[in-house]
Design a protein around this motif. Structure first.
Motif, PDB file in Angstrom:
ATOM      1  N   UNK A 369       9.201  -4.968 -29.377  1.00 30.98           N
ATOM      2  CA  UNK A 369       9.741  -5.730 -30.671  1.00 30.98           C
ATOM      3  C   UNK A 369      10.208  -6.748 -30.287  1.00 30.98           C
ATOM      4  N   UNK A 370      10.939  -7.077 -29.468  1.00 34.71           N
ATOM      5  CA  UNK A 370      11.663  -8.265 -29.156  1.00 34.71           C
ATOM      6  C   UNK A 370      10.663  -9.499 -28.896  1.00 34.71           C
ATOM      7  N   UNK A 371       9.432  -9.358 -28.507  1.00 38.28           N
ATOM      8  CA  UNK A 371       8.501 -10.420 -28.218  1.00 38.28           C
ATOM      9  C   UNK A 371       8.087 -10.847 -29.561  1.00 38.28           C
ATOM     10  N   UNK A 372       8.114 -10.141 -30.663  1.00 37.73           N
ATOM     11  CA  UNK A 372       7.852 -10.308 -32.012  1.00 37.73           C
ATOM     12  C   UNK A 372       8.951 -11.329 -32.579  1.00 37.73           C
ATOM     13  N   UNK A 373      10.236 -10.939 -32.303  1.00 37.40           N
ATOM     14  CA  UNK A 373      11.211 -12.027 -32.637  1.00 37.40           C
ATOM     15  C   UNK A 373      11.199 -13.187 -32.011  1.00 37.40           C
ATOM     16  N   UNK A 374      11.053 -13.317 -30.785  1.00 35.06           N
ATOM     17  CA  UNK A 374      11.088 -14.446 -30.259  1.00 35.06           C
ATOM     18  C   UNK A 374       9.790 -15.342 -30.639  1.00 35.06           C
ATOM     19  N   UNK A 375       8.702 -14.775 -30.853  1.00 35.78           N
ATOM     20  CA  UNK A 375       7.400 -15.255 -31.362  1.00 35.78           C
ATOM     21  C   UNK A 375       7.640 -15.994 -32.679  1.00 35.78           C
ATOM     22  N   UNK A 376       8.497 -15.362 -33.538  1.00 33.42           N
ATOM     23  CA  UNK A 376       8.588 -15.931 -34.694  1.00 33.42           C
ATOM     24  C   UNK A 376       9.567 -17.113 -34.677  1.00 33.42           C
ATOM     25  N   UNK A 377      10.419 -17.275 -34.049  1.00 34.93           N
ATOM     26  CA  UNK A 377      11.363 -18.432 -33.628  1.00 34.93           C
ATOM     27  C   UNK A 377      10.466 -19.681 -33.065  1.00 34.93           C
ATOM     28  N   UNK A 378       9.761 -19.209 -31.878  1.00 34.41           N
ATOM     29  CA  UNK A 378       8.795 -20.253 -31.453  1.00 34.41           C
ATOM     30  C   UNK A 378       8.044 -20.833 -32.540  1.00 34.41           C
ATOM     31  N   UNK A 379       7.147 -20.030 -33.331  1.00 34.73           N
ATOM     32  CA  UNK A 379       6.449 -20.535 -34.542  1.00 34.73           C
ATOM     33  C   UNK A 379       6.990 -21.222 -35.512  1.00 34.73           C
TER      34      UNK A 379
END
Length: 452
Positions: A369-379
Motif C-alpha cells: 500500500x505504501x508504494x501506491x501512496x508514494x507513486x501518487x506523490x511522484x505522479x
C-alpha cells in the motif's frame, strides 16, 4: 548522518505539531457534532456495500479503499509501534494513543471527505485524490506550494524502510539464528533483496492488484493475530483490569521510563498513534480519493473506521499482551523484539511463530500500500508518464531499510510524517466549513431516503 536525522525528528515533533494534530483533530471532532459517534452506525452500513454505485467515478470500491488503508495502518505500527511507545514512553503513552485515535477519527472523516470533494486530474487526465489535490482544487493555486511540500515529503516518508527493518529482525531471530544461519549484515542483504522481489510482483500491477491483495490479506492477518492475542489475554485475564488502570495512572504521572516527563509521554503517544493510524498525515485520503463514489461524506464515514480498528482495538490488545506478560520492564526498546518476547512468554513454543507469520503478512501488506501512496506523490510532481519510475526507487529502499539501524529508520519516518502533517491539517481546517455543510446535506438526504 543518523544522529542528525534523530535530532531533526525530535525537534519537529514538538509542541506546534502536537497542537496541530491533537488540537486540530479535537476542533474537527467538536465542529462536526462528534461525527465519529453519531455516524458510526451509518458507516457500518456503507462498508457493507449498501450504497455502492458501480457507475460512480473512481478506481476501487469503498471497501477496497478501507482495506488498503487498513493494510497500511493495521500492521507493524500495531506490533512494533506500540512496543516502541511502551519502551520509550511507558504504559501511559498508550492512553495518549487512545486520545489521538478518537480525535483522529474526526480528522480522517474531514480529510477523506475532502479527498472526494476536491479530486483533481493528473497529467494523463485520470481522476486522482489526496491532500495535494485538495489544496490545489479547494484552496486555490496560490497554495500549491503546500502540495509540493506534501508530495516531496511523501516520496521520502512513504517508503517501506521500517517494515523492511522489523521483518528482517524477526526472520533473523526466529528462523535463522536458532539454526546458526544468521550471518549478520550479509543475511540482512539477502532478506532485503528477497522482500524487494516479492513486493515488486504486486506493486507493479497497480492499485487494482494492490487493493485486491490487501482485501484478502487484511482479514486473514487480523484474525490470526487476534487469536494469538486473545489466548494470551485469556491465560492472564486476572491481570487485565490492573493493566488498564496502570495505563491511565501512568499517563498522568509520567513516572515510567521518563521520570515524570508527562509532556514527553504525551508526545510519544501522539507520535506512535500518528505512525499507527496515520490520521492527519495525509496517506489515507490518497487511497480513499480513488474510491468509486460520488458521495464525499460517505467516503469520510468509511475512512474514520480506520483509526478505531487500528488504534483503539488492535493497538490496545498488543499493549495488554506486552504488559500482562511483564516483558515491558525488560528495558528492550527494539519494538518488534519486545512484542516477540511477549508472544514467546505468553505462548511458549508457538508464540514466536504466530508472531512471525503475523509480522510477515503485516509487513508485506503495508509495503504494497505504501508504494501506491508514494507513486501518487511522484505522479503529482513529475507527471503520470514518469510516475512508474518511483516504484523502482521504492523497491531499492526496501533493501536499504533491511540493512539500516531501527533508531535511524524510525526517526526518519517520524520526521517526514511530521512534514506531511502540516499541509494536510492546515488544508482540512481551512476547508472544514465545506465538510460540515456537506455533512448536514448528506444526512438530510439519507433521512428522506430511509423513510421511502
Amino acid at each position: 548522518m543518523g544522529e542528525y536525522i534523530i535530532a531533526f525528528s525530535n525537534w519537529i515533533w514538538g509542541t506546534p505539531l502536537l497542537l496541530l494534530l491533537t488540537g486540530g483533530g479535537f476542533f474537527m471532532l467538536v465542529y462536526s457534532g462528534f461525527i465519529p459517534f453519531r455516524g458510526l452506525k451509518h458507516a457500518m452500513k456503507v462498508v457493507g456495500g449498501k450504497y455502492d454505485d458501480p457507475n460512480a467515478s473512481g478506481d476501487i470500491t469503498s471497501l477496497q479503499a478501507l482495506s488498503s488503508a487498513i493494510a497500511a495502518t493495521v500492521g507493524l505500527g500495531n506490533i512494533s509501534g506500540v512496543a516502541l511507545a511502551i519502551g520509550t514512553g511507558g504504559p501511559g503513552a498508550i492512553f495518549w494513543m487512545w486520545v489521538s485515535a478518537f480525535v483522529g477519527m474526526a480528522t480522517k472523516f474531514f480529510t477523506c471527505t475532502l479527498a472526494i470533494m476536491y479530486r483533481g486530474k493528473d497529467s494523463s487526465g485520470h481522476i486522482q485524490g489526496g491532500p495535494m489535490y485538495v489544496i490545489e482544487e479547494g484552496m486555490g493555486k496560490k497554495w500549491r506550494f503546500l502540495s509540493v511540500i506534501f508530495c516531496v515529503a511523501g516520496i521520502m516518508g512513504l517508503l517501506a524502510v521500517f517494515q523492511a527493518n522489523q521483518l528482517t529482525e524477526v526472520l533473523r531471530v526466529v528462523m535463522l539464528r536458532p539454526w546458526g544461519l544468521d550471518y549478520g549484515q550479509s543475511t540482512r542483504w539477502i532478506i532485503g533483496i528477497t522482500m524487494m522481489i516479492l513486493v515488486a510482483i504486486v506493486i507493479l500491477g497497480g492499485i487494482q492488484r494492490i487493493a485486491k491483495v490487501a482485501s484478502r490479506l487484511v482479514p486473514f492477518m487480523v484474525t490470526m493475530y487476534f487469536l494469538g492475542v486473545f489466548v494470551i489475554l485469556y491465560k492472564n485475564l486476572g491481570a487485565v483490569p490492573d493493566m488498564f488502570w496502570h495505563i491511565i495512572e501512568d499517563a498522568f504521572s509520567g513516572k515510567a521510563v521518563l521520570g515524570g516527563a508527562v509532556g514527553q509521554v504525551i508526545i510519544t503517544g501522539a507520535r506512535r498513534a500518528a505512525f499507527s493510524n496515520e490520521a492527519g498525515i495525509g496517506t489515507a485520503p490518497m487511497v480513499h480519493g480513488a474510491s468509486r463514489t460520488n458521495e464525499p461524506v460517505r467516503e469520510g464515514l468509511i475512512a474514520m473506521l480506520g483509526p478505531f480498528i487500528d488504534t483503539i482495538v488492535v493497538c490496545t490488545l498488543t499493549a495488554l499482551v506486552i504488559m500482562v506478560t511483564g516483558v515491558w520492564t525488560s528495558g528492550e526498546q527494539d519494538g518488534v523484539l519486545l512484542t516477540l518476547s511477549a508472544f514467546e512468554k505468553g505462548l511458549p513454543g508457538i508464540g514466536k511463530y504466530i508472531l512471525l507469520v503475523a509480522v510477515l503478512v503485516f509487513a508485506l501488506s503495508t509495503m504494497f500500500t505504501y508504494s501506491y501512496y508514494g507513486h501518487k506523490c511522484f505522479n503529482y510532481l513529475f507527471g503520470a508518464d514518469k510516475a512508474d519510475y518511483y516504484n523502482y526507487f521504492y523497491l531499492i529502499t526496501i533493501v536499504v531499510g533491511a540493512v539500516t539501524s531501527l533508531r535511524v529508520v524510525m526517526s526518519f519516518v517520524d520526521g517526514v510524517y511530521a512534514i506531511m502533517a502540516f499541509p494536510t491539517m492546515l488544508s482540512a481546517i481551512y476547508l472544514s466549513p465545506k465538510v460540515v455543510a456537506a455533512t448536514k446535506d448528506y444526512f438530510k438526504r439519507m433521512k428522506k431516503l430511509d423513510k421511502q
